[in-house]
Design a protein around this motif. Structure first.
Motif, PDB file in Angstrom:
ATOM      1  N   SER A  39       4.688  -8.552  10.363  1.00 26.87           N
ATOM      2  CA  SER A  39       3.533  -9.129   9.692  1.00 26.87           C
ATOM      3  C   SER A  39       2.253  -8.838  10.470  1.00 26.87           C
ATOM      4  N   LYS A  40       2.324  -8.978  11.797  1.00 29.29           N
ATOM      5  CA  LYS A  40       1.180  -8.665  12.663  1.00 29.29           C
ATOM      6  C   LYS A  40       0.759  -7.206  12.499  1.00 29.29           C
ATOM      7  N   ARG A  41       1.754  -6.327  12.490  1.00 28.12           N
ATOM      8  CA  ARG A  41       1.483  -4.899  12.349  1.00 28.12           C
ATOM      9  C   ARG A  41       0.866  -4.599  10.982  1.00 28.12           C
ATOM     10  N   LEU A  42       1.360  -5.238   9.929  1.00 30.84           N
ATOM     11  CA  LEU A  42       0.818  -5.031   8.586  1.00 30.84           C
ATOM     12  C   LEU A  42      -0.619  -5.532   8.488  1.00 30.84           C
ATOM     13  N   ARG A  43      -0.912  -6.661   9.099  1.00 28.35           N
ATOM     14  CA  ARG A  43      -2.295  -7.169   9.103  1.00 28.35           C
ATOM     15  C   ARG A  43      -3.238  -6.197   9.812  1.00 28.35           C
ATOM     16  N   ARG A  44      -2.785  -5.669  10.945  1.00 26.80           N
ATOM     17  CA  ARG A  44      -3.605  -4.710  11.693  1.00 26.80           C
ATOM     18  C   ARG A  44      -3.822  -3.441  10.866  1.00 26.80           C
ATOM     19  N   THR A  45      -2.776  -2.928  10.234  1.00 21.80           N
ATOM     20  CA  THR A  45      -2.879  -1.722   9.412  1.00 21.80           C
ATOM     21  C   THR A  45      -3.771  -1.960   8.205  1.00 21.80           C
ATOM     22  N   SER A  46      -3.637  -3.127   7.582  1.00 23.28           N
ATOM     23  CA  SER A  46      -4.494  -3.460   6.435  1.00 23.28           C
ATOM     24  C   SER A  46      -5.956  -3.504   6.848  1.00 23.28           C
ATOM     25  N   GLY A  47      -6.231  -4.044   8.023  1.00 24.15           N
ATOM     26  CA  GLY A  47      -7.600  -4.092   8.526  1.00 24.15           C
ATOM     27  C   GLY A  47      -8.159  -2.695   8.761  1.00 24.15           C
ATOM     28  N   ILE A  48      -7.356  -1.814   9.324  1.00 21.26           N
ATOM     29  CA  ILE A  48      -7.780  -0.434   9.562  1.00 21.26           C
ATOM     30  C   ILE A  48      -8.039   0.270   8.237  1.00 21.26           C
ATOM     31  N   LEU A  49      -7.151   0.069   7.269  1.00 13.37           N
ATOM     32  CA  LEU A  49      -7.321   0.695   5.955  1.00 13.37           C
ATOM     33  C   LEU A  49      -8.582   0.180   5.271  1.00 13.37           C
ATOM     34  N   ALA A  50      -8.822  -1.111   5.314  1.00 14.82           N
ATOM     35  CA  ALA A  50     -10.022  -1.685   4.683  1.00 14.82           C
ATOM     36  C   ALA A  50     -11.268  -1.140   5.332  1.00 14.82           C
ATOM     37  N   GLU A  51     -11.258  -1.035   6.664  1.00 13.03           N
ATOM     38  CA  GLU A  51     -12.409  -0.481   7.373  1.00 13.03           C
ATOM     39  C   GLU A  51     -12.647   0.977   6.980  1.00 13.03           C
ATOM     40  N   HIS A  52     -11.575   1.725   6.857  1.00 14.67           N
ATOM     41  CA  HIS A  52     -11.673   3.138   6.472  1.00 14.67           C
ATOM     42  C   HIS A  52     -12.224   3.279   5.046  1.00 14.67           C
TER      43      HIS A  52
END
Length: 151
Positions: A135-148
């Motif tokens: 879940s932590k990893r998915l939140r971090r990846t989602s944040g990176i994707l949103a920023e991108h």
């Protein structure tokens, strides 16, 4: 190897709140292996059914694209890779390469199934912590994707 597996995993994030007795139980389902620098541990598209916990060394995670391999991340001590394949038994979504000599622990799907039957409380604790880290990893990846996507 010298050190027992329970001692090796004691203090790693995945096992941070395990009692030592629980670590000993989990240790019975883990397999130790050494991988020399430069070896491919698994390839994107390979069948997968196990996860790896890196005890020592550095691994690179690579994703194939139209113009070759792209580095997704470097993983160091205590990090886990292949966890999605452990859970869904699907094809590997990326490749994993030993960037240095590595010491790994492997947990296969069959071993996880045995743990669930033989030590259900420990297996639940393991799966709960694994879900938390995913879940932590998915939140971090989602944040990176949103920023991108916003740039």
């Amino acid at each position: 190897m010298g050190q027992n597996i329970a001692d090796m995993i004691d203090g790693l994030d995945l096992f941070r709140d395990f009692a030592y007795r629980e670590l000993e139980v989990v240790a019975g389902y883990l397999a130790y292996q050494e991988v020399p620098r430069g070896d491919t541990i698994f390839r994107e598209g390979d069948p997968g059914s196990n996860m790896l916990i890196l005890l020592e060394g550095k691994m690179g995670i690579y994703k194939g694209g139209e113009s070759g391999q792209y580095l997704l991340s470097y993983e160091g001590r205590g990090r886990m890779v292949g966890d999605m394949a452990l859970l869904d038994r699907e094809l590997r979504s990326a490749s994993c390469v030993a960037e240095s000599d590595c010491q790994l622990l492997s947990l296969g799907g069959d071993a996880l199934d045995r743990m669930a039957l033989e030590a259900p409380a420990v297996a639940y604790h393991f799966m709960h912590n694994l879900a938390r880290l995913l879940s932590k990893r998915l939140r971090r990846t989602s944040g990176i994707l949103a920023e991108h996507l916003l740039n």
